[in-house]
Design a protein around this motif. Structure first.
Motif, PDB file in Angstrom:
ATOM      1  N   SER A 164      -6.521  31.273 -22.887  1.00 32.27           N
ATOM      2  CA  SER A 164      -5.038  31.151 -23.235  1.00 32.27           C
ATOM      3  C   SER A 164      -4.380  29.774 -22.584  1.00 32.27           C
ATOM      4  O   SER A 164      -3.658  29.131 -23.246  1.00 32.27           O
ATOM      5  CB  SER A 164      -4.242  32.138 -22.664  1.00 32.27           C
ATOM      6  N   LEU A 165      -5.229  29.545 -21.439  1.00 30.19           N
ATOM      7  CA  LEU A 165      -4.875  28.177 -20.867  1.00 30.19           C
ATOM      8  C   LEU A 165      -5.314  27.227 -21.792  1.00 30.19           C
ATOM      9  O   LEU A 165      -4.756  26.084 -21.738  1.00 30.19           O
ATOM     10  CB  LEU A 165      -5.356  28.073 -19.399  1.00 30.19           C
ATOM     11  N   LEU A 166      -6.599  27.120 -22.182  1.00 29.70           N
ATOM     12  CA  LEU A 166      -7.325  26.340 -22.972  1.00 29.70           C
ATOM     13  C   LEU A 166      -6.530  25.973 -24.098  1.00 29.70           C
ATOM     14  O   LEU A 166      -6.078  24.809 -24.595  1.00 29.70           O
ATOM     15  CB  LEU A 166      -8.663  26.621 -23.346  1.00 29.70           C
ATOM     16  N   SER A 167      -6.078  27.240 -24.880  1.00 25.87           N
ATOM     17  CA  SER A 167      -5.349  26.985 -26.213  1.00 25.87           C
ATOM     18  C   SER A 167      -4.264  26.406 -25.932  1.00 25.87           C
ATOM     19  O   SER A 167      -3.391  25.631 -26.731  1.00 25.87           O
ATOM     20  CB  SER A 167      -5.218  28.427 -26.875  1.00 25.87           C
ATOM     21  N   LEU A 168      -3.323  26.744 -24.890  1.00 23.66           N
ATOM     22  CA  LEU A 168      -1.900  26.142 -24.488  1.00 23.66           C
ATOM     23  C   LEU A 168      -2.100  24.662 -24.159  1.00 23.66           C
ATOM     24  O   LEU A 168      -1.268  23.797 -24.822  1.00 23.66           O
ATOM     25  CB  LEU A 168      -1.451  26.846 -23.318  1.00 23.66           C
ATOM     26  N   SER A 169      -3.063  24.304 -23.675  1.00 26.08           N
ATOM     27  CA  SER A 169      -3.401  22.895 -23.254  1.00 26.08           C
ATOM     28  C   SER A 169      -3.561  21.901 -24.374  1.00 26.08           C
ATOM     29  O   SER A 169      -3.143  20.953 -24.449  1.00 26.08           O
ATOM     30  CB  SER A 169      -4.521  22.831 -22.258  1.00 26.08           C
ATOM     31  N   LEU A 177      -7.478  15.378 -19.212  1.00 29.83           N
ATOM     32  CA  LEU A 177      -6.698  16.708 -19.815  1.00 29.83           C
ATOM     33  C   LEU A 177      -5.082  16.217 -20.355  1.00 29.83           C
ATOM     34  O   LEU A 177      -4.687  15.162 -19.552  1.00 29.83           O
ATOM     35  CB  LEU A 177      -6.613  17.672 -18.727  1.00 29.83           C
ATOM     36  N   GLY A 178      -4.622  16.725 -21.117  1.00 33.23           N
ATOM     37  CA  GLY A 178      -3.293  16.426 -21.555  1.00 33.23           C
ATOM     38  C   GLY A 178      -3.458  15.215 -22.504  1.00 33.23           C
ATOM     39  O   GLY A 178      -2.174  14.793 -22.787  1.00 33.23           O
ATOM     40  N   THR A 212      -0.399  24.080 -15.737  1.00 33.86           N
ATOM     41  CA  THR A 212      -1.332  24.423 -16.665  1.00 33.86           C
ATOM     42  C   THR A 212      -2.721  23.452 -16.435  1.00 33.86           C
ATOM     43  O   THR A 212      -3.684  23.982 -16.284  1.00 33.86           O
ATOM     44  CB  THR A 212      -0.865  24.253 -18.032  1.00 33.86           C
ATOM     45  N   GLU A 213      -2.558  22.155 -16.598  1.00 31.30           N
ATOM     46  CA  GLU A 213      -3.401  21.247 -16.272  1.00 31.30           C
ATOM     47  C   GLU A 213      -3.996  21.191 -14.867  1.00 31.30           C
ATOM     48  O   GLU A 213      -4.930  20.960 -14.829  1.00 31.30           O
ATOM     49  CB  GLU A 213      -2.930  19.776 -16.693  1.00 31.30           C
ATOM     50  N   SER A 214      -3.300  21.600 -13.827  1.00 31.39           N
ATOM     51  CA  SER A 214      -3.702  21.911 -12.518  1.00 31.39           C
ATOM     52  C   SER A 214      -4.853  22.802 -12.527  1.00 31.39           C
ATOM     53  O   SER A 214      -5.751  22.789 -11.607  1.00 31.39           O
ATOM     54  CB  SER A 214      -2.643  21.673 -11.576  1.00 31.39           C
ATOM     55  N   ILE A 215      -4.133  23.942 -12.883  1.00 31.75           N
ATOM     56  CA  ILE A 215      -5.095  25.191 -13.041  1.00 31.75           C
ATOM     57  C   ILE A 215      -6.415  24.794 -13.611  1.00 31.75           C
ATOM     58  O   ILE A 215      -7.581  25.261 -13.241  1.00 31.75           O
ATOM     59  CB  ILE A 215      -4.384  26.186 -13.546  1.00 31.75           C
ATOM     60  N   LEU A 216      -6.303  24.216 -14.762  1.00 31.38           N
ATOM     61  CA  LEU A 216      -7.518  23.979 -15.518  1.00 31.38           C
ATOM     62  C   LEU A 216      -8.571  23.052 -14.864  1.00 31.38           C
ATOM     63  O   LEU A 216      -9.808  23.053 -14.796  1.00 31.38           O
ATOM     64  CB  LEU A 216      -7.163  23.314 -16.856  1.00 31.38           C
ATOM     65  N   ARG A 217      -7.999  21.956 -14.121  1.00 31.66           N
ATOM     66  CA  ARG A 217      -8.592  20.887 -13.334  1.00 31.66           C
ATOM     67  C   ARG A 217      -9.148  21.348 -12.133  1.00 31.66           C
ATOM     68  O   ARG A 217     -10.232  20.970 -11.816  1.00 31.66           O
ATOM     69  CB  ARG A 217      -7.665  19.652 -13.212  1.00 31.66           C
ATOM     70  N   TYR A 218      -8.464  22.017 -11.342  1.00 27.28           N
ATOM     71  CA  TYR A 218      -8.490  22.448  -9.767  1.00 27.28           C
ATOM     72  C   TYR A 218      -9.027  23.705  -9.547  1.00 27.28           C
ATOM     73  O   TYR A 218      -9.799  24.180  -8.835  1.00 27.28           O
ATOM     74  CB  TYR A 218      -7.647  22.236  -9.014  1.00 27.28           C
ATOM     75  N   GLY A 219      -8.830  24.701 -10.624  1.00 28.17           N
ATOM     76  CA  GLY A 219      -9.283  26.049 -10.732  1.00 28.17           C
ATOM     77  C   GLY A 219      -8.120  27.018  -9.819  1.00 28.17           C
ATOM     78  O   GLY A 219      -7.298  26.540  -9.517  1.00 28.17           O
ATOM     79  N   LEU A 220      -8.673  28.081  -9.765  1.00 33.26           N
ATOM     80  CA  LEU A 220      -7.785  29.061  -8.951  1.00 33.26           C
ATOM     81  C   LEU A 220      -8.297  29.538  -7.687  1.00 33.26           C
ATOM     82  O   LEU A 220      -9.453  29.303  -7.177  1.00 33.26           O
ATOM     83  CB  LEU A 220      -7.843  30.559  -9.955  1.00 33.26           C
ATOM     84  N   PRO A 221      -7.262  30.165  -6.692  1.00 32.00           N
ATOM     85  CA  PRO A 221      -5.979  30.366  -7.025  1.00 32.00           C
ATOM     86  C   PRO A 221      -5.120  28.922  -7.111  1.00 32.00           C
ATOM     87  O   PRO A 221      -5.806  27.909  -6.478  1.00 32.00           O
ATOM     88  CB  PRO A 221      -5.416  30.842  -5.634  1.00 32.00           C
TER      89      PRO A 221
END
Length: 376
Positions: A53-58, A359-360, A305-314
């Motif tokens: 969902s994050l990738l699709s949103l990005s 990203l972005g 969104t882009e920070s989660i995709l770039r740096y991961g969780l949490p």
């Protein structure tokens, strides 16, 4: 209106303490790029959802951002156009009652409008729908206002053009017209350089022209307006002969009722235009505030969104906003790269050198999340 201002929204990964990273960012930029102010950008903890969902949103974030930014600029340009037409300087654009710059640099997420527990897609789609409705409303309001303006401008052109085309009803008085069972008064438009010719020849253009009946009523830079009285039965012959000599006989019938109707229509259109101008201007200022506020919430979703995709969780990142002068941009970029505490820094730097978009959809890639906001 203010001149264009470009802001960067940037996020850095946090390895140990966000406070420590914020202090290092402030210290480094103030020491090496003292003309660049730095502010925290409040991106709340949002509902992450799945990676898909994050990738699709990005993929949709850049397109949606361009749309929202475009609507904000359309409203701003509409404000500027209205103010220019009336010769005003215009008021300052504000968001929730504060200057635009202040709202951006002190941004706080509005939980009541955009609950953080909502899925990210719902927040983004809701913002997009909100801005789309405002854009549609602006199109309707602007079209109505421009329609009244066009009608009024058409009347003004008729009254302000040359005598060959303008409305001459306000130039002819009742005493200038003689109408009887046999006599008629015609109105002639004569080129400035032909006035002597007209005065010397109008009596002989046809039979039954009343001698010395021509009277000049008005003159502009190109033409003069004359009346001439003759027998009604030779009016067509007179018009034909006048045209052959380059004189224009205007079709005109004096009507006080028509003049009064025209005056009332002019007053009504002028009143309607002023009312609609004020209403549209007030609406634009209010709608700009709504769109800009929605845009900043969208940017918070985007940086999250882009920070989660770039740096991961949490989620562990520090987002900031800054507006470096053009002369300091390279220096600031260098500082931000040096402070980027990420294992992927080398990867993103090599992408940047190769010109690979990050990203972005930014034209350049950096070892940190970064995108630009053009607010005015």
């Amino acid at each position: 209106m203010a001149t264009a201002t470009r802001y960067w929204v940037v996020s850095h990964p946090v390895q140990n303490s966000s406070t420590a990273l914020w202090t290092r960012l402030q210290s480094s930029i103030s020491n090496r790029a003292f003309d660049t102010a730095l502010y925290r950008f409040s991106a709340p903890d949002l509902r992450v959802g799945t990676l898909d969902s994050l990738l699709s949103l990005s993929d949709d974030l850049v397109k949606s951002n361009s749309f929202i930014e475009g609507v904000s600029h359309k409203i701003r340009r509409q404000i500027e156009e209205i103010e220019r037409i009336v010769g005003g300087e215009g008021g300052s654009l504000t968001v929730d009652g504060v200057p635009v710059d202040s709202y951006l640099t002190r941004f706080v997420w509005d939980e009541a409008k955009y609950p953080t527990m909502s899925p990210l897609r719902d927040i983004v789609d809701g913002i997009h729908m909100q801005v789309s409705k405002i854009e549609d409303d602006m199109k309707v309001r602007a079209a109505e206002y421009n329609n009244v303006r066009s009608q009024l401008n058409a009347i003004n052109r008729k009254q302000g053009g040359s005598l060959a085309v303008r409305d001459i009803s306000n130039l002819v008085k009742p005493e200038d017209i003689i109408t009887s069972e046999h006599l008629v008064t015609l109105v002639a438009v004569i080129p400035i350089y032909s006035q002597k010719d007209w005065l010397a020849s109008y009596e002989s253009l046809t039979n039954f022209v009343v001698p010395r009946s021509s009277k000049k009523l008005y003159e502009d830079n190109e033409y003069a307006l004359y009346t001439v009285t003759l027998f009604d039965r030779v009016a067509d012959n007179f018009k034909t002969a006048a045209r052959e000599k380059g004189f224009q006989i205007r079709d005109f019938e004096y009507s006080p009722e028509a003049q009064e109707d025209s005056r009332k229509e002019m007053e009504k259109l002028s009143h309607d235009q002023e009312q609609m101008r004020r209403s549209l201007l007030d609406w634009c200022y209010q709608s700009y505030s709504e769109v800009f506020s929605a845009w900043m919430h969208f940017c918070a979703v985007r940086v999250f969104t882009e920070s989660i995709l770039r740096y991961g969780l949490p989620p562990a990142f520090q987002s900031v906003v800054l507006s470096p002068p053009a002369k300091s941009e390279k220096k600031v970029r260098s500082i931000l790269e040096d402070l980027c505490e990420t294992r992927n820094g080398t990867f993103w730097k090599s992408d940047d050198e190769a010109g690979v978009p990050g990203l972005g959809g930014e034209a350049e890639s950096y070892p940190y999340v970064s995108f630009t906001i053009n607010i005015i």
